[in-house]
Design an enzyme around this catalytic site. Sequence first.
Site, PDB file in Angstrom:
ATOM      1  N   LYS A 197     -32.468 -25.111  57.778  1.00 53.93           N
ATOM      2  CA  LYS A 197     -32.046 -26.276  58.580  1.00 53.93           C
ATOM      3  C   LYS A 197     -31.405 -27.200  57.560  1.00 53.93           C
ATOM      4  O   LYS A 197     -30.151 -27.766  57.687  1.00 53.93           O
ATOM      5  CB  LYS A 197     -33.049 -26.795  59.295  1.00 53.93           C
ATOM      6  CG  LYS A 197     -32.777 -28.328  59.920  1.00 53.93           C
ATOM      7  CD  LYS A 197     -34.095 -28.813  60.552  1.00 53.93           C
ATOM      8  CE  LYS A 197     -33.846 -30.117  60.955  1.00 53.93           C
ATOM      9  NZ  LYS A 197     -34.723 -30.895  61.637  1.00 53.93           N
ATOM     10  N   GLU A 203     -36.812 -22.221  47.775  1.00 50.80           N
ATOM     11  CA  GLU A 203     -36.987 -20.689  47.950  1.00 50.80           C
ATOM     12  C   GLU A 203     -35.785 -20.104  48.435  1.00 50.80           C
ATOM     13  O   GLU A 203     -35.328 -18.769  48.177  1.00 50.80           O
ATOM     14  CB  GLU A 203     -38.462 -20.545  48.910  1.00 50.80           C
ATOM     15  CG  GLU A 203     -39.587 -20.803  48.319  1.00 50.80           C
ATOM     16  CD  GLU A 203     -39.820 -22.313  48.759  1.00 50.80           C
ATOM     17  OE1 GLU A 203     -39.028 -23.111  49.100  1.00 50.80           O
ATOM     18  OE2 GLU A 203     -41.053 -22.744  48.877  1.00 50.80           O
ATOM     19  N   GLY A 254     -37.699 -27.876  62.374  1.00 48.22           N
ATOM     20  CA  GLY A 254     -37.726 -26.314  61.701  1.00 48.22           C
ATOM     21  C   GLY A 254     -38.575 -25.494  62.685  1.00 48.22           C
ATOM     22  O   GLY A 254     -38.133 -24.284  63.072  1.00 48.22           O
ATOM     23  N   ARG A 255     -39.884 -25.897  63.046  1.00 50.68           N
ATOM     24  CA  ARG A 255     -40.702 -25.081  63.626  1.00 50.68           C
ATOM     25  C   ARG A 255     -40.394 -24.915  65.155  1.00 50.68           C
ATOM     26  O   ARG A 255     -41.332 -24.276  65.824  1.00 50.68           O
ATOM     27  CB  ARG A 255     -42.157 -25.801  63.305  1.00 50.68           C
ATOM     28  CG  ARG A 255     -42.347 -26.856  63.901  1.00 50.68           C
ATOM     29  CD  ARG A 255     -43.581 -27.485  63.129  1.00 50.68           C
ATOM     30  NE  ARG A 255     -43.897 -28.894  63.334  1.00 50.68           N
ATOM     31  CZ  ARG A 255     -43.414 -29.907  62.386  1.00 50.68           C
ATOM     32  NH1 ARG A 255     -42.589 -29.519  61.375  1.00 50.68           N
ATOM     33  NH2 ARG A 255     -43.617 -31.093  62.504  1.00 50.68           N
ATOM     34  N   GLU A 340     -48.451 -27.824  61.029  1.00 43.39           N
ATOM     35  CA  GLU A 340     -47.427 -28.678  60.618  1.00 43.39           C
ATOM     36  C   GLU A 340     -47.076 -29.806  61.450  1.00 43.39           C
ATOM     37  O   GLU A 340     -46.825 -31.021  61.023  1.00 43.39           O
ATOM     38  CB  GLU A 340     -46.187 -27.710  60.111  1.00 43.39           C
ATOM     39  CG  GLU A 340     -45.287 -28.417  59.039  1.00 43.39           C
ATOM     40  CD  GLU A 340     -44.039 -27.697  58.769  1.00 43.39           C
ATOM     41  OE1 GLU A 340     -43.165 -27.518  59.248  1.00 43.39           O
ATOM     42  OE2 GLU A 340     -44.206 -27.204  57.649  1.00 43.39           O
ATOM     43  N   HIS A 371     -62.616  -5.619  63.961  1.00 42.80           N
ATOM     44  CA  HIS A 371     -63.577  -4.587  62.839  1.00 42.80           C
ATOM     45  C   HIS A 371     -63.423  -5.495  61.393  1.00 42.80           C
ATOM     46  O   HIS A 371     -63.454  -4.860  60.302  1.00 42.80           O
ATOM     47  CB  HIS A 371     -62.857  -3.413  62.845  1.00 42.80           C
ATOM     48  CG  HIS A 371     -63.195  -2.557  63.971  1.00 42.80           C
ATOM     49  ND1 HIS A 371     -64.243  -1.848  64.287  1.00 42.80           N
ATOM     50  CD2 HIS A 371     -62.301  -2.331  64.935  1.00 42.80           C
ATOM     51  CE1 HIS A 371     -64.247  -1.343  65.519  1.00 42.80           C
ATOM     52  NE2 HIS A 371     -63.083  -1.874  66.188  1.00 42.80           N
ATOM     53  N   LYS A 480     -43.355 -30.117  46.630  1.00 40.34           N
ATOM     54  CA  LYS A 480     -42.088 -29.821  46.235  1.00 40.34           C
ATOM     55  C   LYS A 480     -41.712 -30.403  44.940  1.00 40.34           C
ATOM     56  O   LYS A 480     -40.980 -29.923  44.267  1.00 40.34           O
ATOM     57  CB  LYS A 480     -41.051 -29.956  47.338  1.00 40.34           C
ATOM     58  CG  LYS A 480     -41.210 -29.244  48.465  1.00 40.34           C
ATOM     59  CD  LYS A 480     -39.960 -29.575  49.583  1.00 40.34           C
ATOM     60  CE  LYS A 480     -40.305 -28.895  51.046  1.00 40.34           C
ATOM     61  NZ  LYS A 480     -39.195 -29.243  51.970  1.00 40.34           N
TER      62      LYS A 480
HETATM   63  O1  F6P Z   1     -41.372 -27.174  53.884  1.00 37.47           O
HETATM   64  C1  F6P Z   1     -41.560 -27.358  55.057  1.00 37.47           C
HETATM   65  C2  F6P Z   1     -40.436 -27.049  55.984  1.00 37.47           C
HETATM   66  O2  F6P Z   1     -39.565 -28.273  55.670  1.00 37.47           O
HETATM   67  C3  F6P Z   1     -40.560 -26.806  57.363  1.00 37.47           C
HETATM   68  O3  F6P Z   1     -40.726 -27.501  58.354  1.00 37.47           O
HETATM   69  C4  F6P Z   1     -39.348 -25.815  57.544  1.00 37.47           C
HETATM   70  O4  F6P Z   1     -39.552 -24.958  58.698  1.00 37.47           O
HETATM   71  C5  F6P Z   1     -39.164 -24.982  56.316  1.00 37.47           C
HETATM   72  O5  F6P Z   1     -39.623 -25.911  55.086  1.00 37.47           O
HETATM   73  C6  F6P Z   1     -37.765 -24.518  56.022  1.00 37.47           C
HETATM   74  O6  F6P Z   1     -36.750 -25.496  55.969  1.00 37.47           O
HETATM   75  P1  F6P Z   1     -35.415 -25.276  56.209  1.00 37.47           P
HETATM   76  O7  F6P Z   1     -35.135 -24.627  57.222  1.00 37.47           O
HETATM   77  O8  F6P Z   1     -34.632 -26.712  55.752  1.00 37.47           O
HETATM   78  O9  F6P Z   1     -35.026 -24.429  54.947  1.00 37.47           O
END
Ligand code: F6P
Length: 511
Positions: A197, A203, A254-255, A340, A371, A480
């Site tokens: 987003k 990452e 995002g979610r 979240e 199990h 972060k």
């Molecule tokens: O760190 C949390 C977050 O902001 C989530 O809300 C989101 O889904 C995820 O990181 C990834 O964010 P982006 O889509 O901006 O890379």
Amino acid sequence: MRCDQTAAWKHLQHHAQAFQGFDLRAAFTADAGRAESLSQTAPYVFADLSKNHVDAATEVLLQALAQQTGLEAHRDAMFRGEHINVSEDRAVMHWLLRQPAGSLNGDLAAPLAQVHDTLNAMLAYAEALRADAQITDVVNIGIGGSDLGPQMAVLALHDYALPGKRFHFVSNVDGHELAGVLKGLNAESTLFLIASKTFTTIETMTNAHSALQWFKAQGGNDVARHFAALTTNVAAAAEFGISTTFGFWDWVGGRYSLWSAIGLPVAIAIGAAGFKDLLAGAHAMDQHFQTAPLGQNLPVRLGLLDVWYRNFLHYTSRSIAPYHSALRRLPAYLQQLEMESNGKRVDRNGQALNYGTSPVLWGEPGTNGQHAYFQMLHQGTDIVPMEFMAVKTPTHNLKDHHELLLANVIAQAQALMLGKQDAGGHRHFTGNRPSTFLLLDELTPTSLGALIALQEHRVFVSGSVWGINSFDQWGVELGKVLAKDIHARMVSGDAAGLDASTASLLRRIRA
Ligand code: F6P
């Protein structure tokens, strides 16, 4: 009004005291209509709520709580596009992504038209890719909502997917993950989707840079063909060197972004028609949520049940048990959705709360969980409300399996409730343990869309009653920032100003 200030909250506290001797077995004996009155049909989902620690009076009081906290007005504000995400001053309109074209007038007509322009472009791209036999591997690079939603849905809809394309999901900054995926790939037959987003997540950016380097080192040069960006930050994607971009908007959390360009892997897997079915299923649930009276509104009933359990019966977790192996990433997806969204300790005005919010969500598919940890659910000291999910009709034709699977899910809900009193000590089961049972006729794009929208709205309901902002996530920021600082110190070795434990770990790792 804040939930703990309402008359209904006080009534619920009294009701909870009277509830201490509540026994599910006795409740069924006393009320022949219990299974019926605590069942609910919603689009594509049937829910049996009757094995929960509730009675008719509980539901009436919970509905009063919803009314006194202004749930319906809050819901309607979301569907009008008001900026209910107050801490970020944004609208919350993931539901607009599944709204049929041309179905809204006024201020929302223009955003809806943009939604459909992007959707059409994305679906045309997905169809072209499906027809492109040279591309055999699609690698989605994204994390959190840019990973869990599409990954969960691609797995869930595997039976509807085009054969001949493999899907890989790389989320972790841990290079073992990307390295492991790249090992089996060939640049000429791979498409990388960079899903973010913000297009700033460390990452995803680290993995995207490494993927691009790998692609070039393998002799790849047509970046426009082999990389696409799914983002609200089109400028950052262009700066990165990606010209094929599908955008979305800041009013999609995002979610909650599975329905946007973030859903592209799903559209490639199941095709444009399948993706439209997914949206249509979710839209049917949106309409149910908007129009059904509170007492027959499934997301409302589930969300209020979550409040009752968390704040009045003090159950602190919910376990998700999908009895369908294709739903194996659903617990992880729901974990982000609930925790979240509702893992907040202040209300919408930033004032500290003196009551609990998000439960801990966890789970694994059945029958595997049986199990592993079901021992604790049956005989442990804590009560964990369960959410079973089952699908009536399988898509395979292996004899006996599905009957056995369904027999197990029904039996587990039954065993948790009935217990076993005729044996003492280690063999005794107290029973009276609560569960919800969600049943789909089939697992299709449409029913999956409805199931996910149901979960989104139930999270809205509990968050709304709690008076929190379910649509921000400031709690992920501190880690972060500190990771950035520690990363610099790992290079420099500078431990000045660090606490003794952090400094010692840094020294040890650098030694
Ligand atoms: O760190 C949390 C977050 O902001 C989530 O809300 C989101 O889904 C995820 O990181 C990834 O964010 P982006 O889509 O901006 O890379």
